[in-house]
Design a protein around this motif. Structure first.
Motif, short mmCIF file in Angstrom:
data_model
loop_
_atom_site.label_atom_id
_atom_site.label_comp_id
_atom_site.label_asym_id
_atom_site.label_seq_id
_atom_site.Cartn_x
_atom_site.Cartn_y
_atom_site.Cartn_z
N ILE A 71 33.73 42.66 -2.07
CA ILE A 71 34.18 41.38 -1.51
C ILE A 71 33.56 40.27 -2.35
O ILE A 71 32.34 40.24 -2.54
CB ILE A 71 33.71 41.23 -0.04
CG1 ILE A 71 34.13 42.44 0.80
CG2 ILE A 71 34.20 39.91 0.55
CD1 ILE A 71 35.60 42.59 1.03
N LEU A 87 32.06 34.57 2.32
CA LEU A 87 32.89 35.66 1.81
C LEU A 87 34.34 35.20 1.72
O LEU A 87 34.80 34.41 2.58
CB LEU A 87 32.76 36.89 2.71
CG LEU A 87 31.34 37.44 2.90
CD1 LEU A 87 31.34 38.62 3.86
CD2 LEU A 87 30.70 37.82 1.57
N PHE A 234 38.37 42.68 3.37
CA PHE A 234 37.97 41.35 3.83
C PHE A 234 38.53 41.06 5.22
O PHE A 234 37.82 40.55 6.09
CB PHE A 234 38.47 40.28 2.84
CG PHE A 234 38.28 38.88 3.34
CD1 PHE A 234 37.06 38.24 3.20
CD2 PHE A 234 39.31 38.21 3.99
CE1 PHE A 234 36.87 36.95 3.70
CE2 PHE A 234 39.13 36.93 4.49
CZ PHE A 234 37.91 36.30 4.34
N ARG A 238 36.35 40.13 8.39
CA ARG A 238 36.51 38.83 9.04
C ARG A 238 36.68 39.00 10.55
O ARG A 238 36.10 38.27 11.34
CB ARG A 238 37.74 38.12 8.44
CG ARG A 238 37.92 36.69 8.86
CD ARG A 238 39.20 36.12 8.26
NE ARG A 238 39.23 34.68 8.37
CZ ARG A 238 39.50 34.02 9.48
NH1 ARG A 238 39.79 34.70 10.56
NH2 ARG A 238 39.48 32.71 9.52
#
Ligand SMILES: [Zn+2]
Ligand SMILES: [Zn+2]
Length: 246
Positions: A71, A87, A234, A238
């Protein structure tokens, strides 16, 4: 827990510096980081240099044959000198955010003899250049403004090493602010930290992340910290770290 227990666990380390960070060891090259993470059987890592993402893409490319998810990230230093892990969904978005962040740094020349080199590399250790301004300085973006700034590039962020005596949100502000609200906190030594503060306030309210903050290859995490995720991506991160604290 909405079926979370059925999700697979992925070994992660979401706080790794490359040789772009002035304090990063010269051996923290993109292929070395990817290979060390692979040797340590990690599933998911993040590259988080100070205030820049210029080596993130190279680590992603170096990791591609290894089936290791990288990431792209940045460890931002806010105006209050608080370190925050940011990120991003892609190398492009991280680089765009990084370019903007670099413009928020003071124009202080790096002096490699004191602070260390800030090398920009490709995925084969080819040196593309060195970043001129000292990346370990604070940006002029405040902790209030940073989450929205990062979100404007599709990313999300959470405070780094909150249990450290310097450059942590607790050491600077004394407590966690109501605003901005974070979904996750990075705690470097959770056993020690929660023994001191108790975990009633934190558990259930925040996802607790423990990463290495590696500046040396040997400091990259072993396969000891896990997150339950839909997949090592990702988007799944998240969901867990921003939207659904565990
Ligand atoms: Zn830090
Ligand atoms: Zn760091």
């Amino acid at each position: 827990m909405k079926g979370c227990c059925a999700l697979p666990r992925y070994a992660y380390d979401l706080h790794i510096h490359t040789c772009l960070s002035p304090c990063g060891d010269a051996l923290m090259t993109p292929p070395n980081i990817a290979n060390m993470a692979y040797i340590k059987s990690l599933d998911l890592i993040a590259v988080t240099d100070h205030n820049s993402a210029r080596n993130a893409r190279a680590v992603m490319l170096a990791a591609r044959p290894l089936h290791l998810t990288v990431i792209p990230g940045i460890e931002v230093t806010t105006a209050e000198e608080i370190h925050v892990i940011c990120l991003f969904p892609s190398a492009d978005s991280a680089e765009r955010a990084g370019a903007e962040l670099e413009a928020h740094l003071p124009s202080v020349q790096n002096r490699p003899e004191f602070f260390g080199e800030q090398l920009i590399m490709d995925e084969r250790e080819g040196i593309k250049g060195s970043f001129p301004w000292l990346l370990s300085n604070a940006t002029d973006i405040s902790i209030d403004k940073l989450p929205r700034f990062i979100e404007s590039f599709g990313g999300f962020c959470y405070p780094a090493h909150i249990d450290r005596p310097s450059n942590s949100i607790l050491s600077v502000l004394g407590s966690l602010p109501e605003r901005p609200a974070f979904g996750a906190l990075e705690v470097h030594d959770p056993d020690k930290f929660f023994k001191i503060v108790g975990n009633g306030y934190y558990r259930g309210k925040y996802a607790i992340v423990t990463s290495s903050d590696a500046h040396l290859l040997t400091d990259i995490s072993e396969r000891v910290n896990f997150l339950k995720l839909d997949e090592p991506s990702f988007g799944a991160l998240r969901k867990v770290l921003l939207e659904n604290p565990i």
